[in-house]
Scaffold this motif. Sequence first.
Motif, short mmCIF file in Angstrom:
data_model
loop_
_atom_site.label_atom_id
_atom_site.label_comp_id
_atom_site.label_asym_id
_atom_site.label_seq_id
_atom_site.Cartn_x
_atom_site.Cartn_y
_atom_site.Cartn_z
N PHE A 1 -5.31 5.17 -0.71
CA PHE A 1 -4.15 4.34 -0.99
C PHE A 1 -4.25 3.68 -2.35
O PHE A 1 -5.33 3.33 -2.81
CB PHE A 1 -4.04 3.21 0.06
N GLU B 1 -3.20 0.19 -3.98
CA GLU B 1 -2.89 -1.13 -3.44
C GLU B 1 -2.51 -2.08 -4.57
O GLU B 1 -3.22 -2.19 -5.56
CB GLU B 1 -4.10 -1.70 -2.68
N ARG C 1 0.84 -1.20 0.00
CA ARG C 1 0.00 0.00 0.00
C ARG C 1 0.87 1.24 0.00
O ARG C 1 1.88 1.31 0.69
CB ARG C 1 -0.91 0.02 1.23
#
Length: 110
Positions: free
Chosen positions: A51, A53, A39
């Motif tokens: 974020f 990811e 992340r």
Amino acid sequence: MRVPLVNLTPHEVTIFDSDDRVVVRCPAASKPVRVAVDRCEIGRIGGIPVFSEDYGRARLPAPALGVWYIVSSTVALAHPERTDLLVPTDLVRSSDGTIVGCKALGRRNG
């Protein structure tokens, strides 16, 4: 009924028939399979972190003829090449909304 299912999740998987009778209970895995996630915060919206990811690969057992593996959706999506991975679907919930099992298993298409 003997079903060639191996549960690789950290939760017992209970499968019900259409009359809400338990037909299979698959015990939780002692060493559940998980996908690593990298992340990186890419910004904020109204003070809430956002974020990016990137999902890695899971350490799955090798495919075995006639054996099906129950995994999380995340694991299944990380391994679209595997046709032996199943995820609980048609979920059954208790009166308070807690998931208590499922009525089917599904295969994710990559």
